[in-house]
Design a protein around this motif. Structure first.
Motif, PDB file in Angstrom:
ATOM      1  N   LYS A 177      -2.145   6.796 -78.941  1.00 32.41           N
ATOM      2  CA  LYS A 177      -0.746   7.210 -79.230  1.00 32.41           C
ATOM      3  C   LYS A 177      -0.635   7.955 -78.339  1.00 32.41           C
ATOM      4  O   LYS A 177       0.577   8.415 -77.299  1.00 32.41           O
ATOM      5  CB  LYS A 177      -1.028   8.408 -80.480  1.00 32.41           C
ATOM      6  N   MET A 201       0.226   6.095 -75.145  1.00 35.75           N
ATOM      7  CA  MET A 201       1.889   5.103 -74.712  1.00 35.75           C
ATOM      8  C   MET A 201       2.766   6.479 -75.003  1.00 35.75           C
ATOM      9  O   MET A 201       3.606   5.710 -74.089  1.00 35.75           O
ATOM     10  CB  MET A 201       1.283   5.174 -76.661  1.00 35.75           C
ATOM     11  N   TYR A 235       0.756  -2.633 -79.882  1.00 32.59           N
ATOM     12  CA  TYR A 235       1.458  -1.025 -79.276  1.00 32.59           C
ATOM     13  C   TYR A 235       2.121  -1.998 -77.789  1.00 32.59           C
ATOM     14  O   TYR A 235       3.103  -1.525 -77.449  1.00 32.59           O
ATOM     15  CB  TYR A 235       0.632  -0.561 -79.800  1.00 32.59           C
TER      16      TYR A 235
END
Length: 701
Positions: free
Chosen positions: A512, A515, A558
């Motif tokens: 996370k 990203m 992702y």
């Protein structure tokens, strides 16, 4: 200085600089303000600002506390601040002007994505934390405004101050030595305009935009006027050069240097009541649009390569923004990318047409620029479209196959023959044996593209950024600089100008956080290519009770979604499974290969024959190419002196290219051909031997 610090101080994204420069950049304005007031009593509001905890590390780290537009809005409302919800920023009254001066003006703009702010009246700018500090101080001291010198008084290091002063002196020297076109003899002015292919742009237009001629190097001078007093902040010098194909190419140089040049050329000519503007890629295009249509037009400082967020507040007043950045596919992709920053609903795009013209070329050919602008299309996309809406896009791709294929590599022409080019929005999976040189090869491959203007972000979790930058600098200079230290500054200065950035992550990281950093880098620096080295370092932070293959599939998902939604190419390095030393890797050799090979647009394998020590032990194999299906393999030689890869000389090896055939069939066909040649050679040798024997017998008789 303050602007540069803000843009380069973004968490986890560092533009490549020398270690000394990074060390100087690490401090915040609070420490510098303390130095500025050393020996003098500090006012209460400054003590309050300095009370925020500060961690003095040598690198920037990602905290994971990214601000959201909801957080920004709620905080400002809690301070009883009136807010106007703009296209890309929140507009609020400036806290750096007294109440009687600001009245009802909403001149302070807070970026909805990053929280950074800019006051257009005082040119004060800073981070979201800086704005929070200032508001807290105002509440505590019961003040209605703060002095702009709170944040403007940001001292520079001695070296940077000297460099800044030299740049300003050079700007003034060039500007004062330049000649307006109206002061040139008619013949000279016409000759220069012919050289730059701007004969259709009148002297009155050139004078209105402040364009001059710098005679010593025969360059056009485009000024950068900014601030409340519209003072001269910098210059762009453009020289023209004719190519072999009788086209004119332009070479640009800016003062200050490119990373600090934030000009919207033509902005001082825009009125406060104008609600429509045309955003162009070059200064010549802006003048062509303005002269032909009478519409306000401005030009970006770096063309289609970047739209710095610091410029967004200056475009907030316009209800309609038409982007005409050029006439090719790259300009079209940049238009769609920039429209997301500006707000899709108010943006319209000039689609590349049959003649692929920019505004200046269209004017030179007598085209109706008003008609072209009326044909622009809305940037706001729908979930469902018909072929009628896609028809022109399809025709544009068929008409410009080379541009659609992407940016070509200059160091790997064989790769162009197979992949055709480097395209945005794709996911490339790259693998190879341990120690084969995966990182070294990808660094050169990415450097090749970066040298052609592809904005690149490196996420190296396996080796630190200093070592990676050292390798890339060696590849850039094509020599070992430790043996030529006197040339280091020369090559480092050139390397510094590349649109190259590094994440400061190292070791195992949470997906996370990675990203979030990638998405912010696309917003801040218009990143077109992200390199992740490597996938396995993102799996260590996940829950160990979860199946590792499921974790890897989710992470690859992702990256696939990011590449598509952000229109950014992602190169993902994945370690292979352990194979025997005498076996070549295949697509199935990629660790957890099912999801990776399915989601990837391209799969590249760096093959290495470990039992071979002579040249030709390495080769690059393309096993998947979603663009047109071509796959193949070609040899690579490693040049240790420059840490680069190259293809052997022609004649030693040939490119093996397979179209629509499995890899095994191609090898089998090639082996049969080799066997046939060997059999023919043996037959010819046997005949020669028999003939020689017969001749000897005859001689004896």
């Amino acid at each position: 200085m303050w602007r540069r610090v803000l843009l380069k101080d973004f968490t986890c994204v560092l533009q490549v600089k020398s270690s000394t420069f990074l060390h100087q950049r690490h401090f915040t304005h609070r420490l510098f303000t303390q130095k500025l007031l050393h020996g003098r009593p500090q006012p209460p509001w400054l003590c309050a600002i300095n009370s925020r905890p500060f961690k003095n590390d040598s690198t920037l780290e990602f905290t994971g506390n990214a601000v959201t537009r909801t957080d920004i809005k709620q905080y400002l409302l809690s301070k009883d601040i009136s807010i106007h919800d703009g296209y890309s920023s929140f507009h609020i009254p400036s806290i750096f002007m007294d109440a009687s001066s600001r009245r009802d003006r909403l001149s302070l703009f807070v970026d909805k994505t990053t929280g950074r702010f800019l006051c257009k009246d005082t040119l004060v700018e800073g981070s979201w934390e800086d704005l929070q500090d200032c508001l807290e101080v105002m509440d505590r001291e019961e003040q209605d405004h703060l002095s702009p010198h709170v944040l403007l008084g940001y001292p520079e290091s001695k070296e940077e101050q000297e460099e800044h002063d030299r740049e300003l002196q050079e700007v003034q020297r060039i500007w004062s030595s330049s000649v307006p076109f109206t002061d040139l003899p008619e013949d000279d002015a016409q000759l220069v305009k012919t050289m730059f292919q701007i004969t259709n742009i009148s002297n009155a237009t050139l004078k209105r935009f402040g364009v001059r001629l710098f005679k010593p190097i025969k360059s056009l001078v485009f000024p950068w006027f900014a601030g409340p007093d519209s003072s001269l902040k910098g210059l762009k010098l453009v020289s023209a050069q004719r190519t072999d194909t009788d086209r004119v190419t332009y070479n640009e140089a800016t003062l200050p240097k490119t990373s600090s040049y934030y000009n919207l050329f033509g902005l001082p000519l825009v009125g406060h009541m104008d609600s429509e503007v045309v955003l162009t890629g070059t200064e010549l295009d802006a003048m062509a649009v303005s002269q032909s249509t009478g519409l306000p037009s401005v030009a970006l400082p770096r063309g289609v390569s970047c739209l710095p967020p610091i410029l967004l507040p200056y475009l907030e007043q316009f209800k309609r923004v038409t982007l005409w950045l050029g006439g090719d596919i790259r300009s079209w992709e940049a238009s769609k990318s920039f429209s997301r920053k500006l707000g899709l609903r108010r943006c319209s795009l000039v689609r590349p047409g049959e003649y692929q013209l920019c505004a200046a070329e269209a004017l030179a050919q007598g085209k109706n620029l008003k008609h072209i602008l009326r044909g622009s299309i809305s940037a706001e996309h729908k979930s469902i479209v018909s072929f009628q809406q896609l028809r022109d896009d399809v025709y544009g791709e068929l008409l410009n196959t080379e541009q659609v294929a992407g940016v070509k590599w200059t160091r790997f022409p064989e790769l162009n023959k197979i992949l055709k080019g480097h395209r945005k929005g794709e996911l490339t999976v790259f693998t190879g044996p341990t120690g084969s040189g995966k990182t070294t090869f990808i660094s050169e491959m990415a450097l090749d593209l970066c040298m052609q203007g592809v904005n690149t972000l490196w996420g190296s979790f396996e080796i630190n950024n200093v070592r990676l930058a050292k390798v890339m600098l060696t590849q850039f200079a094509m020599q070992r600089l430790e043996k030529n230290l006197e040339q280091y500054d020369f090559w480092a200065d050139k390397f510094e100008e590349l649109p190259l950035y590094f994440m400061t992550f190292h070791g195992q990281q949470n997906i996370k956080m990675v990203m979030d950093t990638m998405q912010h880098s696309v917003y801040l620096h218009d990143i077109n290519h992200v390199v992740i080295d490597n996938l396995q370092f993102m799996m260590g932070q996940e829950n160990l009770s979860v199946d590792k293959f499921a974790v890897q599939d989710r992470i690859i998902g992702y990256f696939r979604k990011f590449a598509t939604s952000c229109n950014c190419h992602v190169t993902l390095i994945i370690h292979p499974r352990k194979e025997e030393d005498d076996r070549e890797l295949q697509m199935a050799s990629i660790f957890g290969s099912a999801k990776a090979s399915q989601e990837a647009d391209n799969v590249l394998i760096l093959q290495e024959k470990k039992l071979v020590t002579c040249p030709g032990r390495r080769s690059l194999q393309v096993t998947k190419n979603r663009f047109d299906g071509d796959v193949g393999i070609f040899p690579l030689d490693f040049v240790k002196t420059s840490l680069t890869f190259c293809t052997p000389l022609k004649g030693k090896h040939k490119l093996r290219k397979v179209i629509g055939k499995p890899e095994g069939e191609a090898d089998e066909g090639e082996s049969k051909e080799v066997q046939k040649k060997e059999k023919g050679a043996k037959t010819k040798a046997a005949r020669s031997t028999k003939s020689s024997a017969a001749g000897s017998e005859t001689a004896k008789k």
